[in-house]
Design an enzyme around this catalytic site. Structure first.
Site, mmCIF file in Angstrom:
data_model
loop_
_atom_site.group_PDB
_atom_site.id
_atom_site.type_symbol
_atom_site.label_atom_id
_atom_site.label_comp_id
_atom_site.label_asym_id
_atom_site.label_seq_id
_atom_site.Cartn_x
_atom_site.Cartn_y
_atom_site.Cartn_z
ATOM 1 N N GLU A 111 -12.640 -6.419 17.961
ATOM 2 C CA GLU A 111 -13.513 -7.418 17.326
ATOM 3 C C GLU A 111 -14.339 -6.656 16.302
ATOM 4 O OE1 GLU A 111 -16.369 -9.138 15.952
ATOM 5 O OE2 GLU A 111 -17.354 -8.973 17.897
ATOM 6 N N CYS A 141 -21.987 -9.206 13.182
ATOM 7 C CA CYS A 141 -20.652 -9.333 12.599
ATOM 8 C C CYS A 141 -20.355 -10.768 12.213
ATOM 9 C CB CYS A 141 -19.598 -8.810 13.574
ATOM 10 S SG CYS A 141 -19.669 -9.574 15.214
#
Length: 502
Positions: A245, A279
């Site tokens: 991720e 993110c």
């Protein structure tokens, strides 16, 4: 201020975690060697046999204990997280709540998702019973970042443990205090658990690399794209599968029929929460020309009210990594020199260790502030002729983690055209907090999923089991093959497969 390495007489090297705003030492942790890491994985592997043997019900009981323990000790975590990262307690609370939901959901749904199921055998093998189950991998390694140390640790542990695995977590050296606290909370909630089932190691890059090489059965990593590439290359040495991720450059589309108050409120929060160190933070906004002026006025009004500082309930706190401030300065400088306008803030907003809100308008699409991940409290708002233009610009990136759309009537059709792992309509980042839906990216944002059915299956291997229920006289799976059998199967193939399927 980054974590600093100290040599301690008579002991292994250690790292000290310091508050980035005050320099206060929050905790001191060992720098674990490759041998230490291998030993931690061995302990987890031994304990995992007991854990797997509990079955879904036994594991769920202990995961529920963990949820209760975390809830009852939440104030301790809020204080520790505030001291360690200078983050407002509200951000830590947000991380904990999302993590608690992951633990609760994964434990409650593990049996439904992973338990043995009967499946259709198909015509060729109709005399067989077919079953599929998902078995634990063994031991999962989880490497977590500094920007969301509570959530990423709890999330990674939740799905690995609910699937029946042991787990070894390597938290960021910049957030080791909260990372270790979260890992150890599991054993505190479940004192009957064998030592090492949920273990941790601390250190720098070498420790993370050692975890990749330690023989774990899967490595889950959350962090930057460059580090993700190194993780994948290192894991490839032993064919260790990975879940990555990685970063994002998330885009938001504001259509002509958007609720502009809701859009402005969401964009300001989504781009500035956690000082933009996320993110899945909103980094780019494409607003159609027809509503651009009104939207910008609402964003400006809200962004100028955001508070920054060390107060426990400030809107956001300091930048954790000094080098990230240099990236922000480079992006903002480049944008302004190439004709962008600072709607809110500017270069004067950069006052280390803090960066106050910066809203840039009309930034060239080939500039660093649009193409690269900024990872700070900076948002770019650019024009779009119409929704089609906005979609094309939003998709014009190597990243593909999250996205969002504001439209009263056309949200779903716009969302369907966006290249991203998740899209939120008339809000932002919602898919991150929903444990029932998968979370992960495409392109340079990585692959694999946390959350949901997919997140549980990430930490398992599929196992097919078949057994013969009855014989059929002449079997296709034996010799000799007869002309009669061939003719029968030939007719069946034409009858079954040679006509139009319904």
């Amino acid at each position: 201020m980054t974590a600093q390495l100290h040599s301690v007489t008579g002991a292994a090297d250690t790292l000290a975690v310091r508050n980035p705003a005050t320099g206060e030492v929050v905790g001191t942790f060992p720098v674990h060697t490759a041998d230490d890491v291998v030993a931690a994985v061995a302990r987890a592997r031994a304990a995992q046999q007991w854990w797997a043997g509990l079955g879904f019900a036994g594991r769920r009981k202990r995961m529920q204990r963990w949820v209760r323990w975390l809830a009852r000790h939440c104030d301790e975590l809020y204080e520790l997280g505030h001291r360690e990262g200078g983050k407002p307690k509200g951000d830590i609370q947000f991380e904990l709540l999302a993590g608690l939901e992951d633990i609760r959901w994964s434990a409650a749904h593990a049996k439904r998702v992973l338990g043995e199921k009967r499946v259709a055998p198909g015509l060729a093998m109709l005399n067989f019973d077919a079953r599929v189950a998902y078995e634990p991998l063994g031991v999962a390694g989880v490497i977590t970042p500094w920007n969301a140390p509570v959530y990423t640790v709890l999330c990674g542990m939740a799905y690995a443990l609910s699937a029946g695995n042991g787990v070894v977590v390597k938290p960021s050296e910049l957030a080791a205090a909260t990372g270790v606290w979260c890992v150890e909370s599991f054993a505190k909630a479940n004192p009957d658990t064998p030592a090492g089932l949920a273990g941790w190691v601390t250190g720098f890059g070498d420790t993370g690399a050692a975890l990749c090489r330690s023989g774990v059965d899967k490595l889950a990593f959350t962090g930057s794209v460059p580090t993700g590439r190194r993780i994948m290359a290192t894991c490839a040495e032993n064919l260790t599968p990975v879940l990555l991720e990685l970063g994002g450059k998330d885009a938001t589309i504001v259509a002509e029929d958007a609720d502009l108050d809701e859009a402005a409120r969401s964009v300001v929060w989504g781009s500035l929460w956690n000082a933009g160190q996320a993110c899945v933070g909103v980094e780019r906004v494409y607003v159609v020309d027809a509503v651009k002026s009104e939207f910008l006025a609402k964003v400006k009004q809200r962004a100028e009210q955001v508070t920054v500082g060390t107060d426990p309930l400030s809107d956001y706190g300091p930048m954790i990594v000094p080098n990230q401030i240099d990236i922000i300065r480079r992006h903002v400088t480049d944008a302004l020199e190439r004709g962008a306008t600072a709607l809110v803030g500017g270069l004067d907003s950069i006052r280390p260790p803090y960066v106050e809100p910066i809203v840039l308008v009309d930034v060239p699409e080939d500039s660093a502030a649009v193409r690269e991940e900024t990872f700070g409290p900076v948002v770019v708002i650019n024009s779009a002729r119409d929704v089609d233009d906005a979609i094309a610009k939003a998709n014009g990136t190597v990243f593909g983690l999250g996205s969002s759309v504001f439209s009263r009537e056309h949200g779903r059709e716009i969302a369907a055209r966006l290249r991203a792992g998740g899209t939120t309509i008339n809000s932002v980042l919602t898919f991150v907090g929903l444990p029932s839906v998968p979370f992960g990216g495409v392109g340079d944002s990585g692959f694999g999923r946390f959350h949901g059915d997919d997140g549980l299956r990430e930490f398992t291997r599929a196992k097919a089991t078949t057994f013969k229920r009855f014989g059929m006289g002449q079997e296709m799976q034996e010799f000799p093959r007869t002309d009669e059998q061939f003719d029968i199967v030939r007719k069946v193939v034409k009858l079954r497969y040679g006509r139009r399927f319904r």
